[in-house]
Motif scaffolding. Structure first.
Motif, PDB file in Angstrom:
ATOM      1  N   ASN A  33      -0.725   7.207  12.052  1.00  0.00           N
ATOM      2  CA  ASN A  33      -1.846   7.278  11.187  1.00  0.00           C
ATOM      3  C   ASN A  33      -1.411   6.127   9.926  1.00  0.00           C
ATOM      4  O   ASN A  33      -1.411   6.392   8.534  1.00  0.00           O
ATOM      5  CB  ASN A  33      -2.072   8.473  10.358  1.00  0.00           C
ATOM      6  CG  ASN A  33      -2.179   9.470  11.476  1.00  0.00           C
ATOM      7  OD1 ASN A  33      -3.026   9.205  12.494  1.00  0.00           O
ATOM      8  ND2 ASN A  33      -1.636  10.955  10.890  1.00  0.00           N
ATOM      9  N   LYS A  34      -1.503   4.944  10.284  1.00  0.00           N
ATOM     10  CA  LYS A  34      -1.032   4.008   9.198  1.00  0.00           C
ATOM     11  C   LYS A  34      -2.296   3.593   8.391  1.00  0.00           C
ATOM     12  O   LYS A  34      -3.408   3.787   8.789  1.00  0.00           O
ATOM     13  CB  LYS A  34      -0.937   2.502  10.087  1.00  0.00           C
ATOM     14  CG  LYS A  34       0.408   2.797  10.890  1.00  0.00           C
ATOM     15  CD  LYS A  34       0.868   1.139  11.462  1.00  0.00           C
ATOM     16  CE  LYS A  34       2.016   1.212  12.719  1.00  0.00           C
ATOM     17  NZ  LYS A  34       2.022  -0.063  13.072  1.00  0.00           N
ATOM     18  N   VAL A  80       0.913  -1.192  -0.130  1.00  0.00           N
ATOM     19  CA  VAL A  80      -0.076  -0.204   0.198  1.00  0.00           C
ATOM     20  C   VAL A  80       0.991   1.150  -0.064  1.00  0.00           C
ATOM     21  O   VAL A  80       1.723   1.350   0.890  1.00  0.00           O
ATOM     22  CB  VAL A  80      -1.034   0.030   1.353  1.00  0.00           C
ATOM     23  CG1 VAL A  80      -1.820   1.381   1.384  1.00  0.00           C
ATOM     24  CG2 VAL A  80      -2.032  -0.927   1.166  1.00  0.00           C
ATOM     25  N   GLY A  81       0.754   1.978  -1.015  1.00  0.00           N
ATOM     26  CA  GLY A  81       1.740   3.204  -1.201  1.00  0.00           C
ATOM     27  C   GLY A  81       1.062   4.416  -0.775  1.00  0.00           C
ATOM     28  O   GLY A  81      -0.019   4.685  -1.145  1.00  0.00           O
ATOM     29  N   VAL A  82       1.406   5.238  -0.121  1.00  0.00           N
ATOM     30  CA  VAL A  82       0.920   6.371   0.507  1.00  0.00           C
ATOM     31  C   VAL A  82       2.067   7.467   0.614  1.00  0.00           C
ATOM     32  O   VAL A  82       3.290   7.288   0.728  1.00  0.00           O
ATOM     33  CB  VAL A  82       0.235   6.422   2.049  1.00  0.00           C
ATOM     34  CG1 VAL A  82      -0.842   5.355   1.916  1.00  0.00           C
ATOM     35  CG2 VAL A  82       1.429   5.793   3.093  1.00  0.00           C
ATOM     36  N   GLY A  83       1.874   8.662   0.451  1.00  0.00           N
ATOM     37  CA  GLY A  83       2.591  10.018   0.723  1.00  0.00           C
ATOM     38  C   GLY A  83       3.572   9.728   1.713  1.00  0.00           C
ATOM     39  O   GLY A  83       2.965   9.146   2.917  1.00  0.00           O
ATOM     40  N   GLU A  84       4.704  10.100   1.898  1.00  0.00           N
ATOM     41  CA  GLU A  84       5.650   9.877   3.069  1.00  0.00           C
ATOM     42  C   GLU A  84       5.182  10.331   4.223  1.00  0.00           C
ATOM     43  O   GLU A  84       5.711   9.980   5.422  1.00  0.00           O
ATOM     44  CB  GLU A  84       7.098  10.323   2.529  1.00  0.00           C
ATOM     45  CG  GLU A  84       8.309   9.868   3.501  1.00  0.00           C
ATOM     46  CD  GLU A  84       8.657  10.788   4.385  1.00  0.00           C
ATOM     47  OE1 GLU A  84       8.998  10.363   5.508  1.00  0.00           O
ATOM     48  OE2 GLU A  84       8.264  12.148   4.070  1.00  0.00           O
ATOM     49  N   VAL A 103       0.233  -7.767   5.731  1.00  0.00           N
ATOM     50  CA  VAL A 103       0.484  -7.951   7.176  1.00  0.00           C
ATOM     51  C   VAL A 103      -0.719  -6.884   7.829  1.00  0.00           C
ATOM     52  O   VAL A 103      -0.913  -5.844   7.485  1.00  0.00           O
ATOM     53  CB  VAL A 103       1.925  -7.372   7.609  1.00  0.00           C
ATOM     54  CG1 VAL A 103       1.944  -7.302   9.249  1.00  0.00           C
ATOM     55  CG2 VAL A 103       2.927  -8.390   6.853  1.00  0.00           C
ATOM     56  N   ASN A 104      -1.131  -7.193   8.831  1.00  0.00           N
ATOM     57  CA  ASN A 104      -2.012  -6.782   9.829  1.00  0.00           C
ATOM     58  C   ASN A 104      -1.515  -6.749  11.262  1.00  0.00           C
ATOM     59  O   ASN A 104      -1.640  -7.703  11.993  1.00  0.00           O
ATOM     60  CB  ASN A 104      -3.632  -7.435   9.958  1.00  0.00           C
ATOM     61  CG  ASN A 104      -4.568  -6.567  10.295  1.00  0.00           C
ATOM     62  OD1 ASN A 104      -4.293  -5.572  10.870  1.00  0.00           O
ATOM     63  ND2 ASN A 104      -5.776  -7.100  10.479  1.00  0.00           N
ATOM     64  N   PRO A 105      -1.555  -5.503  11.752  1.00  0.00           N
ATOM     65  CA  PRO A 105      -1.319  -3.904  11.192  1.00  0.00           C
ATOM     66  C   PRO A 105      -0.325  -3.947  10.262  1.00  0.00           C
ATOM     67  O   PRO A 105       0.878  -4.379  10.055  1.00  0.00           O
ATOM     68  CB  PRO A 105      -1.298  -3.130  12.210  1.00  0.00           C
ATOM     69  CG  PRO A 105      -0.624  -3.975  13.570  1.00  0.00           C
ATOM     70  CD  PRO A 105      -0.799  -5.321  13.223  1.00  0.00           C
ATOM     71  N   ARG A 106      -0.444  -3.085   9.416  1.00  0.00           N
ATOM     72  CA  ARG A 106       0.657  -2.744   8.076  1.00  0.00           C
ATOM     73  C   ARG A 106       1.843  -2.187   8.665  1.00  0.00           C
ATOM     74  O   ARG A 106       1.753  -1.638   9.930  1.00  0.00           O
ATOM     75  CB  ARG A 106      -0.178  -1.555   7.245  1.00  0.00           C
ATOM     76  CG  ARG A 106      -1.322  -2.125   6.800  1.00  0.00           C
ATOM     77  CD  ARG A 106      -1.405  -1.724   5.271  1.00  0.00           C
ATOM     78  NE  ARG A 106      -2.704  -1.873   4.670  1.00  0.00           N
ATOM     79  CZ  ARG A 106      -3.170  -2.747   4.182  1.00  0.00           C
ATOM     80  NH1 ARG A 106      -2.435  -4.070   4.232  1.00  0.00           N
ATOM     81  NH2 ARG A 106      -4.601  -2.997   3.587  1.00  0.00           N
ATOM     82  N   VAL A 107       2.778  -2.709   8.220  1.00  0.00           N
ATOM     83  CA  VAL A 107       4.188  -2.441   8.541  1.00  0.00           C
ATOM     84  C   VAL A 107       5.164  -1.807   7.409  1.00  0.00           C
ATOM     85  O   VAL A 107       4.969  -2.058   6.300  1.00  0.00           O
ATOM     86  CB  VAL A 107       5.190  -3.495   9.345  1.00  0.00           C
ATOM     87  CG1 VAL A 107       4.138  -3.860  10.609  1.00  0.00           C
ATOM     88  CG2 VAL A 107       5.325  -4.743   8.519  1.00  0.00           C
ATOM     89  N   LEU A 108       6.104  -1.130   7.945  1.00  0.00           N
ATOM     90  CA  LEU A 108       7.231  -0.595   6.637  1.00  0.00           C
ATOM     91  C   LEU A 108       8.390  -1.330   7.179  1.00  0.00           C
ATOM     92  O   LEU A 108       8.902  -1.720   8.057  1.00  0.00           O
ATOM     93  CB  LEU A 108       7.430   0.789   7.081  1.00  0.00           C
ATOM     94  CG  LEU A 108       6.530   1.924   6.540  1.00  0.00           C
ATOM     95  CD1 LEU A 108       7.030   3.209   6.990  1.00  0.00           C
ATOM     96  CD2 LEU A 108       6.518   1.927   4.902  1.00  0.00           C
TER      97      LEU A 108
END
Length: 476
Positions: A133-134, A117-121, A234-239
């Motif tokens: 705010n994941k 899931v790509g989001v602004g940095e 992955v839940n919750p999402r991770v970097l």
């Protein structure tokens, strides 16, 4: 791509030079069809106003959500309808449009460790790291978020190989072949050399017209953005290392229905729009022209009421859901003619609730006359339905002088004032006039150009036979 072949034996000695010249001319003037259909420039609302193109790429790299305001296709600029007033205030020339993201109906691929899931940095609130705010777990919501679903600051990257389908209905045959784009596809990460195939299909799953296969590496990017890519499985999402604070290119491709072989003879067979995914697609949204297609999917949300009323010169909009099931967000749309509606705000929904939930928002820019409002209720899969229309009858009286937007960020500001004014003036903080005009007797709205004024506090003054009215204005 091989255009044609010609045996060396077929070329006479004296023709060799002319033959080579012919090959050079063909190579100079041949442009792949998908390159012709590339979007060559865009404008979004990032930072207020962000303009970039393939030939004049902006040095600014968006780091958060931002909505597509317009795009350039075949040397002509089309608006999406997100904020035409802003485009006009910036002196942009465009063909007014009405574009929305297609609601996702089905997805056949299996999410793997490659899917992100790509989001602004700065979407998560933290630079170069994980913030509070994941992204949530509803994958398809990132293909339909933002105003009208046109957020270019979120995406699903490396969608697994499979099919992505979108519901389509009510095609207007008179718009087929008019040259105005009906479908816009985005690619906002790193495309591979593989192709995705786009097609319209009938109820039996058979292609209507002809498919289009696109290799996005052949399309020039119009900009770069800076993104975090969260693990989608992955839940919750991770970097993870290597996917934080990274720059990626933005590409868009557009097409008329006729580019897919859609005609007045076969359009009635269309049931869905389908993308056959290569496994490396990075999609922010797939948009459609609402003037050519209309889509209305029933939602599992029950609305008790939706009301609009004037409150101190602004519009107070309130609504209550009786129950919600997988509702993602509400889009508030406004119109001055009860025909053409424009999105003005977006409010997150509770998602799942068996109890009444109350919501409200404010429209600070009431127009003189009737202001019409409706809710677009969007679920997590992109489906939506509309509420009944609410309205506010607004009349500017002798005691009302309203400027919007306020605070302003340059450009132009709209001033609502009583009719019959003798003089409308703008004063700086030192009390010196910096702009003046004499409105016509029947004029209730006047536009002031702020582009040459420095930031600061100003005062708008209206002078009429009944006296004077003053309103402060902040320019940031």
């Amino acid at each position: 791509m091989t255009l044609f072949t010609l045996s060396a034996k077929a070329v006479m000695p004296g023709q060799t030079r002319r033959f080579r010249l012919l090959l050079v001319l063909v190579s100079l003037f041949y442009i792949p069809v998908h390159a012709q259909q590339a979007v060559s420039g865009i404008i979004t609302d990032y930072g207020g106003f962000w303009k970039t193109s393939a030939t004049q790429m902006s040095n600014v790299k968006p780091v958060n959500s931002h909505n597509l305001l317009s795009f350039t296709y075949n040397n002509k600029q089309y608006s999406t309808g997100v904020n035409d007033a802003l485009l006009s205030s910036k002196g942009e020339t465009f063909v007014a449009g009405d574009f929305w993201s297609l609601p996702v109906e089905g997805y056949s691929g299996t999410v793997t460790s490659d899917t992100k899931v790509g989001v602004g940095e700065m979407y998560d609130g933290v630079h170069n790291g994980t913030g509070p705010n994941k992204p949530d777990m509803y994958l398809t919501s990132y293909l339909t978020d933002g105003i009208k679903g046109l957020d270019l600051g979120t995406c699903v990257a490396n969608l697994p190989a499979g099919t992505l389908t979108f519901a389509v209905a009510n095609i207007r045959p008179e718009n087929i072949g008019d040259g105005i784009p009906d479908i816009i596809v985005t690619q906002i990460a790193d495309p591979s050399g593989s192709t995705d195939t786009y097609s319209f299909i009938n109820e039996a799953g058979q292609i209507v017209g002809s498919p289009k296969s696109i290799r996005f590496t052949n399309i020039s990017p119009v900009a770069n953005w800076t993104a975090d890519f969260y693990e989608a499985n992955v839940n919750p999402r991770v970097l993870t290392a290597g996917f934080t604070n990274t720059d990626r290119p933005i590409r868009l491709w557009a097409a008329d229905l006729s580019d897919f072989g859609i005609t007045r003879d076969n359009y009635l067979s269309i049931f869905k729009f389908r993308i056959n995914l290569s496994g490396s697609s990075d999609v922010a949204f797939v948009a459609y022209n609402n003037k050519t297609l209309t889509i209305n999917v029933p939602l599992p949300v029950k609305l008790n009421f939706f009301t609009a009323q004037e409150n101190n010169g602004a519009g107070l909009l309130k609504w209550q859901s009786q129950s919600e099931l997988n509702t993602h967000h509400f889009i508030i749309e406004k119109s001055t003619d009860n025909n053409q509606f424009v999105a003005i705000d977006s409010i997150p929904a509770a998602g799942r609730s068996s109890e009444p939930r109350d919501y409200q928002t404010t429209d600070a820019h009431l127009q003189t006359g009737v202001n019409y409002y409706r809710l677009k209720m969007v679920d997590i899969d992109g489906g939506f339905k509309y509420s009944a229309v609410a309205r506010i009858q607004y009349r500017t009286t002798v005691n009302e002088l309203v400027a919007y937007p306020n605070p302003a960020t340059g450009g132009k500001v709209q001033v609502s004032h009583p009719a019959g004014g003798q003089l409308l003036s703008l004063y700086n903080a030192a009390g010196l006039p910096v702009w003046q005009t004499r409105p016509a007797n029947n004029t209730r709205q006047t536009q002031i150009d702020l582009s040459r004024l420095p930031a600061g506090v100003y005062y708008i003054q209206w002078q009429g036979a009944e006296g004077k009215l003053r309103q402060s204005l902040l320019i940031r």
